[in-house]
Write a protein that holds these residues in place. Structure first.
Motif, short mmCIF file in Angstrom:
data_model
loop_
_atom_site.label_atom_id
_atom_site.label_comp_id
_atom_site.label_asym_id
_atom_site.label_seq_id
_atom_site.Cartn_x
_atom_site.Cartn_y
_atom_site.Cartn_z
N LEU A 98 -44.11 38.72 34.14
CA LEU A 98 -43.57 37.78 33.14
C LEU A 98 -43.71 38.35 31.73
CD1 LEU A 98 -44.65 34.06 33.75
CD2 LEU A 98 -42.38 35.00 33.55
N TYR A 117 -45.24 33.97 46.25
CA TYR A 117 -45.41 33.72 44.81
C TYR A 117 -46.86 33.36 44.50
CZ TYR A 117 -45.11 31.19 40.36
OH TYR A 117 -45.32 30.75 39.08
N VAL A 118 -47.40 33.93 43.45
CA VAL A 118 -48.72 33.55 42.94
C VAL A 118 -48.53 33.13 41.49
CG1 VAL A 118 -51.06 34.36 42.41
CG2 VAL A 118 -49.87 35.21 44.44
N LYS A 119 -49.13 32.01 41.14
CA LYS A 119 -48.98 31.49 39.78
C LYS A 119 -49.42 32.52 38.75
CE LYS A 119 -50.49 27.62 36.98
NZ LYS A 119 -51.06 26.29 36.95
N PRO A 120 -48.61 32.77 37.71
CA PRO A 120 -49.02 33.77 36.71
C PRO A 120 -50.30 33.35 35.99
CG PRO A 120 -46.92 32.74 36.10
CD PRO A 120 -47.32 32.15 37.40
N GLY A 121 -51.21 34.29 35.83
CA GLY A 121 -52.48 33.95 35.20
C GLY A 121 -52.96 35.05 34.29
N MET A 122 -53.80 34.68 33.36
CA MET A 122 -54.38 35.64 32.41
C MET A 122 -55.80 35.22 32.09
SD MET A 122 -53.22 36.23 28.48
CE MET A 122 -52.27 37.70 28.68
N LEU A 150 -39.97 30.60 45.91
CA LEU A 150 -40.35 29.75 44.78
C LEU A 150 -39.22 28.80 44.44
CD1 LEU A 150 -42.25 29.45 42.20
CD2 LEU A 150 -40.89 31.25 41.18
N TYR A 206 -39.03 35.87 44.51
CA TYR A 206 -40.17 35.17 45.13
C TYR A 206 -39.74 33.93 45.89
CZ TYR A 206 -43.06 38.12 42.14
OH TYR A 206 -43.65 39.19 41.53
N LEU A 259 -36.65 33.66 40.88
CA LEU A 259 -36.18 32.89 42.04
C LEU A 259 -35.58 33.81 43.09
CD1 LEU A 259 -34.60 29.67 40.46
CD2 LEU A 259 -36.88 30.00 41.40
N VAL A 294 -54.24 40.39 33.32
CA VAL A 294 -53.22 39.48 33.84
C VAL A 294 -52.99 39.82 35.31
CG1 VAL A 294 -51.93 38.89 31.75
CG2 VAL A 294 -51.41 41.01 32.92
N ASN A 295 -52.68 38.80 36.09
CA ASN A 295 -52.40 39.06 37.50
C ASN A 295 -50.98 39.62 37.64
OD1 ASN A 295 -50.82 36.80 37.27
ND2 ASN A 295 -51.94 35.55 38.73
N THR A 298 -48.06 38.66 38.80
CA THR A 298 -46.91 37.86 38.33
C THR A 298 -47.00 37.64 36.82
OG1 THR A 298 -48.14 36.00 39.20
CG2 THR A 298 -46.14 36.59 40.37
N GLY A 299 -48.22 37.50 36.31
CA GLY A 299 -48.39 37.35 34.86
C GLY A 299 -47.92 38.61 34.14
N LEU A 301 -50.35 29.73 27.07
CA LEU A 301 -51.60 30.50 27.12
C LEU A 301 -51.49 31.80 26.31
CD1 LEU A 301 -54.40 30.61 28.42
CD2 LEU A 301 -53.38 31.78 30.36
N ILE A 302 -50.40 32.53 26.49
CA ILE A 302 -50.29 33.81 25.77
C ILE A 302 -50.03 33.56 24.27
CG2 ILE A 302 -49.66 35.24 27.75
CD1 ILE A 302 -46.78 35.13 26.99
N LYS A 306 -38.33 37.10 50.89
CA LYS A 306 -38.87 37.00 49.54
C LYS A 306 -40.38 37.20 49.53
CE LYS A 306 -35.21 34.22 47.62
NZ LYS A 306 -34.82 33.06 46.84
N PHE A 307 -40.88 37.62 48.37
CA PHE A 307 -42.32 37.85 48.22
C PHE A 307 -43.04 36.51 48.05
CE2 PHE A 307 -40.55 41.88 46.71
CZ PHE A 307 -41.33 42.78 47.41
N THR A 316 -41.24 24.51 40.02
CA THR A 316 -42.57 25.15 39.99
C THR A 316 -42.55 26.31 38.99
OG1 THR A 316 -42.89 24.60 42.29
CG2 THR A 316 -44.35 26.27 41.39
N PHE A 317 -41.46 27.09 39.04
CA PHE A 317 -41.40 28.21 38.12
C PHE A 317 -41.41 27.70 36.67
CE2 PHE A 317 -39.00 30.83 35.19
CZ PHE A 317 -39.77 31.97 35.24
N GLU A 350 -46.55 26.93 31.06
CA GLU A 350 -48.02 26.95 30.92
C GLU A 350 -48.48 28.35 30.53
OE1 GLU A 350 -50.35 25.47 34.24
OE2 GLU A 350 -52.15 26.36 33.36
N PHE A 351 -47.87 29.36 31.17
CA PHE A 351 -48.25 30.74 30.87
C PHE A 351 -47.87 31.09 29.42
CE2 PHE A 351 -47.65 35.39 31.01
CZ PHE A 351 -48.90 35.76 31.50
N ARG A 387 -52.70 22.40 29.74
CA ARG A 387 -53.30 23.37 28.82
C ARG A 387 -53.55 22.61 27.52
NH1 ARG A 387 -55.68 28.08 30.01
NH2 ARG A 387 -54.16 28.39 31.66
N ASP A 444 -44.92 26.57 35.61
CA ASP A 444 -45.85 27.70 35.46
C ASP A 444 -45.46 28.58 34.28
OD1 ASP A 444 -47.04 26.68 37.64
OD2 ASP A 444 -46.50 28.29 39.03
#
Lengths: 446, 87
Positions: B33, A6-11, B56, B54, B51, B26-27, B29-30, B71-72, A3-4, B60-61, B67-68, A325, B64
């Motif tokens: 999504l 994971y990095v928390k999604p961010g913006m 993960l 990643y 799942l 956006v990164n 993963t962002g 934000l959007i 599996k890859f 946790t998913f 939260e994402f 948030r 996150d």
């Protein structure tokens, strides 16, 4: 299939047309260890939150300050300001380096004596000295810095009663260009009150005037103010000699040197704007050496700087409890160290740093763990994404936090010293329920 | 919850909202999504995709993801007419 990662999604919002006034963004500073010991190892052994004091930093900074003054003025004596950090292990390091003790209460006086400081090397400052405190100071031959006339007359009364001479100085408040003037402490220079007090003391047979003391304020960024203060003390020093044919032993310029912390509302970081020890030493030494005091009669220069000597040596290690948030979209996080441990967070934008490389920095509010709305460690700090359980380091917390901290809601944590050999020692133990059971009594339970 | 009509998403993570005039980065993963939400996938479907792909865990998913989403939504990239709709 593997599996890859994971990095928390961010913006992050792009703010075009608003470049940083300090130029390109700097690389995020990371503090992964203190004096070679990983933060994770310290927290694993001693818990979180955790205060850590670096002996090496204390000695390095003290050496820097001493060199700055010793190379400019012939007779310099530092006195460690107990109220800044009176942990025995910290005081002992300063005493080993040659510092006397500067105390402001009977409690601090007793602490200095218990640390092995000779009574004659204790400077007793402050507006609160009880009759018992003054007797203890006289018996121990300390230098009592008189704050007001009531204290002066109480001293005359006590010395007559116990028939022992007291060694005294007076605290002087003066206009050095720092406003508001701290006129609540000591006798005023400009209106002649200080000169009156000096005359009264010189006439008292049981008092021996040995010095003059001033303390112009705190976190003083203008070193020139110390030059003005030193000149005014030098004028009084010479006036005493002219009138009484008597040389005092010392002039005490107090403390108040700024540390590298950034004051709230400051435009530039404190590390850029804080004067160096050389700057302060140059201003004070020049004023004294160029005064009319003959070189062979130059007094000892006492310095009681606290904050600038110890702030850098203190760290608070903390752990992320939660990310949130807020309604307005702003990111926030909760850490396990609150304002009850960090009194200086009310004055400074304390430096908070991750312990490892992290991505996606965003403006963040950092809250402490207290169930109180005022528990804010940083209102706004650009901070990378962190996860619950990640460890952070708050730097420059050596001054005033461990003395002004407050037991509130939770136990106060361990304080650990990293000695010069890189070994760790608990120098103040974490509180427990037993700490409170020892001093609390419930009359109904007997 | 759906991506509003005024939002355009590029393949390299640049997001532009013509309704507000704001643009975003956006990164990866962002971006993934956002695209899955735009394609109409619901939470369970997105969770399964993540799942599977990643390293993960589901909690946790979930943390996150929400939260994402908050934000959007704050940036008006998604609209949510019913405040009780978390799909």
């Amino acid at each position: 299939m593997e599996k890859f990662k994971y990095v928390k999604p961010g913006m992050s919002k792009i703010n075009a047309g608003m470049p940083s006034k300090f130029g390109l963004p700097v690389k995020q500073k990371i503090i992964s260890g203190i004096d070679g010991i990983p933060v994770s190892a310290l927290i694993e052994e001693y818990g979180s939150p955790l205060f850590v004091i670096s002996e090496k930093t204390i000695r390095d900074v003290y050496g820097e300050a001493k060199r700055a003054f010793d190379t400019r003025y012939p007779k310099v004596q530092f006195a460690w300001s107990y109220k800044t950090n009176y942990l025995d292990a910290v005081c002992s390091i300063f005493h080993e380096e040659g510092s006397w003790a500067e105390v402001v209460s009977g409690f601090e006086f007793e602490k200095a004596l218990s640390n092995g400081v000779n009574g004659s090397q204790i400077l007793f400052n402050g507006p609160e000295k009880s009759r018992d405190d003054l007797i203890m100071a006289i018996e121990n031959n300390a230098c009592i810095h008189i704050d007001h006339f009531d204290e002066l007359y109480l001293l005359i009364e006590i010395t007559r009663e116990i028939q022992k001479k007291a060694r005294v100085a007076i605290r002087i408040n003066l206009d050095a260009g720092i406003y508001p003037i701290w006129d609540r402490f000591g006798f005023n220079y400009e209106n002649g009150e200080a000169w009156n007090a000096i005359n009264r003391i010189m006439l008292a047979e049981s008092l021996e005037l040995i010095g003059l003391h001033t303390h112009i304020g705190t976190y003083i960024m203008a070193q020139a103010a110390y030059g003005i203060a030193a000149s005014k003390l030098a004028n009084l020093y010479m006036a005493i000699h002219r009138k009484f044919d008597y040389w005092l032993k010392y002039l005490d310029l107090g403390g108040g040197f700024a540390s590298k912390n950034t004051l709230k509302g400051a435009y530039m970081p404190g590390s850029e704007t804080c004067p160096s020890f050389d700057d302060y030493a140059e201003a004070i030494s020049n004023a004294l050496i160029s005064s009319e005091i003959p070189h062979e009669n130059l007094p000892v220069l006492f310095l009681e700087t606290g904050r600038a000597l110890i702030d850098d040596a203190g760290y608070l290690l903390t752990t992320v409890l939660a990310n949130k948030r807020l309604n307005g979209g702003r990111r926030s996080m909760v850490i396990d160290a609150g304002v009850n441990l960090l009194f200086t967070s009310f004055w400074y934008n304390l430096g908070v740093f991750p312990t490892k490389e992290m991505d996606h920095a965003e403006e963040t509010t950092i809250y402490g763990p207290l169930c109180m709305n005022i528990d804010v460690i940083r209102d706004a700090i650009v901070f990378p994404q962190v996860k619950t359980g990640d460890q952070l380091v708050i730097e420059r917390v050596g001054a005033y936090n461990i003395t002004q901290w407050m037991q509130f809601i939770n136990y106060r944590p361990n304080v650990v010293l990293i000695d010069n050999d890189g070994k760790t020692h608990i120098i103040r133990k974490k509180e427990s329920l037993a700490t409170f059971k020892k001093v609390e009594f419930d009359p109904k339970r007997g | 919850m759906k991506i509003t009509n005024e939002v355009r998403i590029s393949d390299n993570g640049f997001v532009f909202n013509s309704k507000t005039g704001d643009s975003f980065n956006v990164n990866p993963t962002g971006l993934e999504l956002t695209k899955l939400i735009a394609q109409g996938h619901d939470f369970d479907s997105i969770k399964n995709i993540f799942l599977e792909k990643y390293d993960l865990d589901d909690l946790t998913f979930e943390k996150d993801f929400y939260e994402f989403c908050a934000l959007i939504k704050h940036h008006q990239i998604t609209s949510q007419e019913d405040p009780l709709d978390f799909k």
